[in-house]
Write a protein that holds these residues in place. Structure first.
Motif, short mmCIF file in Angstrom:
data_model
loop_
_atom_site.label_atom_id
_atom_site.label_comp_id
_atom_site.label_asym_id
_atom_site.label_seq_id
_atom_site.Cartn_x
_atom_site.Cartn_y
_atom_site.Cartn_z
N ASP A 32 -63.19 -29.27 -65.96
CA ASP A 32 -62.54 -30.45 -66.50
C ASP A 32 -62.26 -31.42 -65.37
OD1 ASP A 32 -59.66 -31.80 -67.30
OD2 ASP A 32 -61.02 -31.58 -68.99
N ASP A 34 -59.77 -32.99 -64.58
CA ASP A 34 -58.44 -32.94 -63.98
C ASP A 34 -58.13 -31.58 -63.36
OD1 ASP A 34 -57.27 -34.78 -66.79
OD2 ASP A 34 -57.96 -35.53 -64.86
N GLY A 66 -56.96 -45.58 -65.22
CA GLY A 66 -58.10 -44.78 -65.65
C GLY A 66 -57.65 -43.53 -66.38
N ASP A 67 -58.60 -42.66 -66.67
CA ASP A 67 -58.31 -41.43 -67.39
C ASP A 67 -57.85 -40.33 -66.44
OD1 ASP A 67 -59.14 -42.68 -69.72
OD2 ASP A 67 -61.23 -42.07 -69.44
N GLY A 68 -57.33 -39.26 -67.02
CA GLY A 68 -56.93 -38.11 -66.21
C GLY A 68 -55.43 -38.05 -65.99
N THR A 69 -55.01 -36.97 -65.39
CA THR A 69 -53.60 -36.71 -65.13
C THR A 69 -53.23 -37.15 -63.72
OG1 THR A 69 -53.64 -34.80 -66.61
CG2 THR A 69 -51.81 -34.94 -65.06
N GLN A 136 -54.52 -37.77 -58.03
CA GLN A 136 -55.25 -37.15 -59.14
C GLN A 136 -56.30 -36.20 -58.58
OE1 GLN A 136 -58.03 -39.59 -61.53
NE2 GLN A 136 -56.80 -39.04 -63.31
N ARG A 138 -59.61 -34.60 -59.21
CA ARG A 138 -60.78 -34.70 -60.07
C ARG A 138 -61.81 -33.64 -59.69
NH1 ARG A 138 -62.33 -41.01 -60.51
NH2 ARG A 138 -63.12 -40.58 -58.41
#
Length: 219
Positions: A32, A34, A66-69, A136, A138
């Motif tokens: 994933d 994240d 943006g996306d993600g945690t 983050q 990634r």
């Protein structure tokens, strides 16, 4: 008349022969975006004692999250910064008063006043500035962002990391926080996370070291 034996008629549908063919293995699920491949990676450690969301600039032209945690700094970091800056402000104030009234250095009034105004402004923006920090984890890199007026976003590939260093002073230890610094081959891409909890700093260090080794060896 003799009856000739009938020739055996071949079976038009021969019995199928079983072939041992292994079924193709299902492809491994990708990581994933994240997550980091680390057995002890616990996101709850990164969120414990930290702020719950990043404060963004109000301008529509800001750099998007943006996306993600996104994980943030520890709340104790603000207290440490306020204490440090407040003590410096108090030292400047007392030193200026002593220089003016005890030694009649009146020329120090203007520079001392300017420095006091700057320190007071730093105290005022410190809480908001601290909440602009975020990082983050990634798939292939660590993304770091900070800043309200001057924003900065840096993506550091795991394979380029050379050193992950943790430092903390006496006041940091008293509040249970630490500074984590990531050194890469290019100095401009280095990242410093100034106020993580002690547990978050140690886990992030171990995670980054393991993933960096994996990326460098091509596994």
């Amino acid at each position: 008349m003799t009856n000739s034996p009938e020739a055996p008629t071949p079976d038009s549908s021969p019995a199928p022969t079983e072939q041992a063919s292994a079924a193709p293995a299902a492809p491994a699920a990708p990581l994933d975006a994240d997550e980091v491949r680390h057995a002890d990676h616990d996101p709850a450690v990164f969120t414990a004692g930290a702020f719950d969301r990043i404060v963004e600039p109000r301008s529509e032209a800001r750099l998007p999250l943006g996306d993600g945690t996104w994980y943030q700094l520890a709340k104790a970091y603000v207290r440490v910064q306020l204490i440090t800056t407040g003590l410096f402000l108090l030292l400047v104030l007392v030193g200026g008063l002593v220089a003016v009234f005890a030694f009649d250095f009146r020329w120090l009034v203007i520079p001392a006043a300017i420095l006091l105004v700057i320190l007071a402004a730093v105290l005022a923006v410190t809480p908001r500035q601290a909440r602009s920090y975020g990082y983050q984890l990634r798939r292939d890199d660590l993304v770091f962002r900070r800043g309200i007026l001057w924003q900065r976003i840096v993506a550091v590939p795991y394979g380029r990391m050379q050193l992950v260093d943790i430092t903390h002073g006496p006041l940091d230890r008293g509040f249970g926080i630490a500074q984590l610094k990531i050194v890469t081959a290019a100095a401009v891409t280095g990242v410093t996370l100034p106020g993580l909890t002690q547990q978050a700093a140690e886990q992030l260090r171990d995670t980054l070291i393991e993933v960096a080794e994996t990326r460098r060896t091509g596994l």
